[in-house]
Scaffold this active site. Structure first.
Site, PDB file in Angstrom:
ATOM      1  N   PHE A  22       0.826  -1.200   0.000  1.00  0.00           N
ATOM      2  CA  PHE A  22       0.000   0.000   0.000  1.00  0.00           C
ATOM      3  C   PHE A  22       0.864   1.255   0.000  1.00  0.00           C
ATOM      4  CE2 PHE A  22      -3.138  -2.959   1.626  1.00  0.00           C
ATOM      5  CZ  PHE A  22      -4.353  -2.467   1.158  1.00  0.00           C
ATOM      6  N   ASP A  23       0.512   2.206  -0.853  1.00  0.00           N
ATOM      7  CA  ASP A  23       1.007   3.568  -0.726  1.00  0.00           C
ATOM      8  C   ASP A  23       0.351   4.161   0.524  1.00  0.00           C
ATOM      9  OD1 ASP A  23       2.084   6.133  -1.512  1.00  0.00           O
ATOM     10  OD2 ASP A  23       0.077   6.634  -2.219  1.00  0.00           O
TER      11      ASP A  23
END
Length: 225
Positions: A17-18
């Site tokens: 995940f960013d």
């Protein structure tokens, strides 16, 4: 952005995940600190829409591209920004609605998770701790303090290295982000990307993503089926 590609049906073994624009709506604190930095340097303050363009990519790159700074000027600006952001901006953000539930469902399903962000790693961990999200991630990887690791491809490489050390199955790994640099950084390592529409990207940035989702329900469906 385009409609979600809900035909993506894979059993993912790991999800990266960013952070900014994907997990947290962090633009208010970031843009406030960027505006304060530019004001300190005696430079014009961009419009709110222009300030949002700074959010996501490595800030050294943003200062060079959008404020037309030299490398030395960008590093000076980054130092000023970090002082402002640490004091006033880091917690001027919120977890996007529904994201915590996605992280919990993935964790409950036994799927390893990692954060891969261009934000400095210590700052990213501080923010995740603040919002009670650290427990969901096997690895939290961000930019190094000296910015030698800040490009998304480099951050993804380090996250994958740490996951490998933990024995995580990376055979079906996917990136979840909101900007083109997420797509490009993941692609450097042969990873597909799902783009979230609630972040800070433009429709053109969806090019190369395997899917675009506009809700956490759609994201959950693509990640867990």
């Amino acid at each position: 952005m385009t409609n979600p590609t809900l035909t993506v049906t894979r059993t993912w073994t790991c999800v990266l995940f960013d952070l900014d624009g994907t997990i947290t709506d962090s633009a208010p604190g970031i843009t406030k600190s960027i505006a304060a930095t530019l004001q300190t340097l005696g430079l014009p303050i961009p419009s709110p829409a222009e300030l949002v363009e700074y959010v996501g990519p490595p800030l050294l790159d943003s200062f060079r591209e959008f404020a037309h700074m030299t490398d030395a000027e960008a590093r000076e600006a980054l130092a000023i920004y970090r002082t402002s952001y640490h004091a006033d901006g880091a917690f001027d953000s919120a977890v996007f609605p529904g994201v915590r539930g996605v992280l919990k469902r993935l964790t409950d399903a036994g799927i390893p998770l990692a954060v891969a962000t261009s934000k400095p790693e210590l700052q990213a961990r501080r923010i995740l701790d603040h919002f009670g999200l650290t427990e969901y991630f096997d690895v939290i990887c961000g930019a190094s303090e000296d910015e030698t690791r800040s490009a998304k491809g480099d951050v993804v490489a380090e996250a994958l290295r740490r996951l490998t050390e933990q024995g995580v199955d990376l055979s079906q790994t996917v990136m979840v982000g909101d900007r083109s640099h997420d797509v490009e950084g993941a692609a450097e390592h042969g990873l597909p990307t799902i783009l979230v529409e609630w972040g800070y990207g433009s429709p053109a940035e969806a090019a190369g993503a395997i899917a675009v989702v506009h809700s956490t329900d759609q994201l959950n469906a693509l990640l867990l089926g």
